[in-house]
Design a protein around this motif. Structure first.
Motif, mmCIF file in Angstrom:
data_model
loop_
_atom_site.group_PDB
_atom_site.id
_atom_site.type_symbol
_atom_site.label_atom_id
_atom_site.label_comp_id
_atom_site.label_asym_id
_atom_site.label_seq_id
_atom_site.Cartn_x
_atom_site.Cartn_y
_atom_site.Cartn_z
ATOM 1 N N ALA A 87 0.822 -1.206 0.000
ATOM 2 C CA ALA A 87 0.000 0.000 0.000
ATOM 3 C C ALA A 87 0.860 1.262 0.000
ATOM 4 O O ALA A 87 0.517 2.262 -0.642
ATOM 5 N N SER A 88 2.001 1.233 0.692
ATOM 6 C CA SER A 88 2.858 2.430 0.777
ATOM 7 C C SER A 88 3.475 2.770 -0.576
ATOM 8 O O SER A 88 3.501 3.942 -0.978
ATOM 9 N N ILE A 89 3.955 1.750 -1.296
ATOM 10 C CA ILE A 89 4.537 1.992 -2.624
ATOM 11 C C ILE A 89 3.446 2.440 -3.596
ATOM 12 O O ILE A 89 3.638 3.388 -4.375
ATOM 13 N N LEU A 90 2.291 1.789 -3.545
ATOM 14 C CA LEU A 90 1.193 2.169 -4.438
ATOM 15 C C LEU A 90 0.731 3.599 -4.160
ATOM 16 O O LEU A 90 0.400 4.341 -5.091
ATOM 17 N N ALA A 91 0.724 3.994 -2.902
ATOM 18 C CA ALA A 91 0.341 5.371 -2.561
ATOM 19 C C ALA A 91 1.306 6.371 -3.194
ATOM 20 O O ALA A 91 0.891 7.418 -3.709
ATOM 21 N N GLN A 92 2.595 6.042 -3.166
ATOM 22 C CA GLN A 92 3.582 6.915 -3.813
ATOM 23 C C GLN A 92 3.328 6.992 -5.317
ATOM 24 O O GLN A 92 3.410 8.071 -5.914
ATOM 25 N N MET A 93 3.028 5.844 -5.919
ATOM 26 C CA MET A 93 2.773 5.810 -7.358
ATOM 27 C C MET A 93 1.551 6.642 -7.725
ATOM 28 O O MET A 93 1.563 7.402 -8.702
ATOM 29 N N SER A 109 0.348 9.135 -6.022
ATOM 30 C CA SER A 109 0.692 10.548 -5.793
ATOM 31 C C SER A 109 1.487 11.135 -6.951
ATOM 32 O O SER A 109 1.393 12.331 -7.248
ATOM 33 N N LEU A 110 2.271 10.282 -7.626
ATOM 34 C CA LEU A 110 3.090 10.738 -8.749
ATOM 35 C C LEU A 110 2.328 10.758 -10.074
ATOM 36 O O LEU A 110 2.906 11.078 -11.106
ATOM 37 N N GLY A 111 1.045 10.362 -10.051
ATOM 38 C CA GLY A 111 0.237 10.547 -11.246
ATOM 39 C C GLY A 111 -0.323 9.301 -11.905
ATOM 40 O O GLY A 111 -0.923 9.397 -12.982
ATOM 41 N N VAL A 112 -0.148 8.139 -11.303
ATOM 42 C CA VAL A 112 -0.709 6.928 -11.911
ATOM 43 C C VAL A 112 -2.233 7.025 -11.949
ATOM 44 O O VAL A 112 -2.870 7.399 -10.958
ATOM 45 N N ASP A 113 -2.803 6.699 -13.122
ATOM 46 C CA ASP A 113 -4.258 6.761 -13.312
ATOM 47 C C ASP A 113 -4.913 5.385 -13.339
ATOM 48 O O ASP A 113 -6.093 5.240 -13.021
ATOM 49 N N VAL A 114 -4.146 4.379 -13.775
ATOM 50 C CA VAL A 114 -4.681 3.024 -13.897
ATOM 51 C C VAL A 114 -3.656 2.035 -13.355
ATOM 52 O O VAL A 114 -2.477 2.097 -13.716
ATOM 53 N N ALA A 115 -4.100 1.123 -12.492
ATOM 54 C CA ALA A 115 -3.238 0.067 -11.960
ATOM 55 C C ALA A 115 -3.518 -1.211 -12.748
ATOM 56 O O ALA A 115 -4.656 -1.681 -12.799
ATOM 57 N N ARG A 116 -2.474 -1.759 -13.368
ATOM 58 C CA ARG A 116 -2.617 -2.960 -14.198
ATOM 59 C C ARG A 116 -2.188 -4.196 -13.407
ATOM 60 O O ARG A 116 -1.118 -4.214 -12.812
ATOM 61 N N ILE A 117 -3.048 -5.211 -13.426
ATOM 62 C CA ILE A 117 -2.716 -6.493 -12.806
ATOM 63 C C ILE A 117 -2.567 -7.517 -13.913
ATOM 64 O O ILE A 117 -3.517 -7.789 -14.658
ATOM 65 N N ASN A 118 -1.379 -8.068 -14.045
ATOM 66 C CA ASN A 118 -1.065 -9.027 -15.104
ATOM 67 C C ASN A 118 -1.383 -10.438 -14.603
ATOM 68 O O ASN A 118 -0.672 -10.982 -13.761
ATOM 69 N N LEU A 151 -4.173 -1.688 -3.051
ATOM 70 C CA LEU A 151 -4.534 -0.550 -3.900
ATOM 71 C C LEU A 151 -5.633 0.281 -3.255
ATOM 72 O O LEU A 151 -5.571 1.520 -3.258
ATOM 73 N N ARG A 152 -6.644 -0.381 -2.685
ATOM 74 C CA ARG A 152 -7.740 0.366 -2.049
ATOM 75 C C ARG A 152 -7.228 1.150 -0.837
ATOM 76 O O ARG A 152 -7.666 2.286 -0.596
ATOM 77 N N ARG A 153 -6.290 0.572 -0.081
ATOM 78 C CA ARG A 153 -5.709 1.296 1.057
ATOM 79 C C ARG A 153 -4.910 2.500 0.572
ATOM 80 O O ARG A 153 -4.953 3.577 1.179
ATOM 81 N N ALA A 154 -4.190 2.308 -0.541
ATOM 82 C CA ALA A 154 -3.417 3.416 -1.107
ATOM 83 C C ALA A 154 -4.339 4.530 -1.591
ATOM 84 O O ALA A 154 -4.040 5.723 -1.394
ATOM 85 N N GLU A 155 -5.457 4.161 -2.203
ATOM 86 C CA GLU A 155 -6.425 5.170 -2.666
ATOM 87 C C GLU A 155 -6.950 5.989 -1.490
ATOM 88 O O GLU A 155 -7.071 7.225 -1.580
ATOM 89 N N GLU A 156 -7.254 5.311 -0.384
ATOM 90 C CA GLU A 156 -7.758 6.017 0.802
ATOM 91 C C GLU A 156 -6.699 6.955 1.363
ATOM 92 O O GLU A 156 -7.007 8.088 1.763
ATOM 93 N N ALA A 157 -5.450 6.484 1.373
ATOM 94 C CA ALA A 157 -4.372 7.302 1.919
ATOM 95 C C ALA A 157 -4.126 8.565 1.096
ATOM 96 O O ALA A 157 -3.832 9.633 1.651
ATOM 97 N N VAL A 158 -4.264 8.438 -0.218
ATOM 98 C CA VAL A 158 -3.966 9.557 -1.118
ATOM 99 C C VAL A 158 -5.203 10.394 -1.414
ATOM 100 O O VAL A 158 -5.120 11.552 -1.801
ATOM 101 N N GLY A 159 -6.392 9.794 -1.226
ATOM 102 C CA GLY A 159 -7.629 10.483 -1.561
ATOM 103 C C GLY A 159 -7.873 10.540 -3.052
ATOM 104 O O GLY A 159 -8.332 11.546 -3.596
#
Length: 201
Positions: free
Chosen positions: A18-24, A26-35, A51-59
């Motif tokens: 969640a911490s790394i995803l939150a950084q991503m 914050s830096l502008g990622v619009d879509v998270a891809r799961i392969n 991802l959902r935790r990261a979304e909550e953290a970043v708003g």
């Protein structure tokens, strides 16, 4: 005029917290891809939770893209295989020097065909075909890692539009708020419609 640019980032082992995803995000990622070529249902579920935790953290809410593995022919070796130019090797259905995971692949082969492994890094020329076993000469060598793609130059094996793994992935993600589904190795509109029908059901 071009539309707005969207940044799509793959969620993998090094970016699934969640911490790394939150950084991503914050830096502008619009879509998270799961392969779905990699991982398991449990791992995909963990990625979504992070991802959902990261979304909550970043708003910020982002799209989730599920990238289906698709009907790709792959090697099924678990260890590295060293191939040198001039070597005569055996390709077999789930056996041999280079095990391959598709019977349809062998049905499409003829003597003289060029088989490309690992995105064309390694090339073999077929010398004989006997059922689901092939003898081939290495014409471009290299080290073959596990689960690498296999193609026949100028030919397409008659593969189903979806694998069992694709169906499992679609069933898992169907009610998880996914915004995109990428259909890999689609060869006709029928393949895309097949995916849509499963999602609708």
């Amino acid at each position: 005029m071009r539309g707005p640019v969207k940044i799509v980032a793959t969620v993998g082992p090094s970016s699934a917290s969640a911490s790394i995803l939150a950084q991503m995000l914050s830096l502008g990622v619009d879509v998270a891809r799961i392969n779905t070529s990699h991982g398991s249902v449990d791992q995909w579920s963990s990625m979504l939770e992070s991802l959902r935790r990261a979304e909550e953290a970043v708003g910020k809410r982002v799209g989730v893209a599920v990238d289906l593995e698709g009907p790709r022919v792959r090697t099924s070796n678990s260890a590295l295989v060293k191939l040198e130019k001039g070597d005569l090797v055996t390709l077999g259905y789930m056996e041999g020097d280079i095990p391959v995971d598709s019977k349809q692949f062998f049905e499409a082969l003829d003597e003289g065909d060029i088989v490309l492994l690992d995105d064309g890094k390694i090339a073999l020329q077929v010398e004989s075909v006997e059922g689901f076993q092939v003898k081939a000469r290495v014409i471009e060598g290299g080290v073959l890692g596990p689960r690498k793609g296999v193609v026949v130059r100028g030919k397409e094996p008659d593969l189903p539009p979806l694998t069992a793994r694709d169906r499992s992935a679609l069933e898992f993600f169907a009610d998880k708020g996914v915004s995109h589904v990428y259909v890999s190795f689609a060869r006709s509109a029928e393949h895309v419609e097949k995916v849509r029908s499963i999602i609708r059901s």
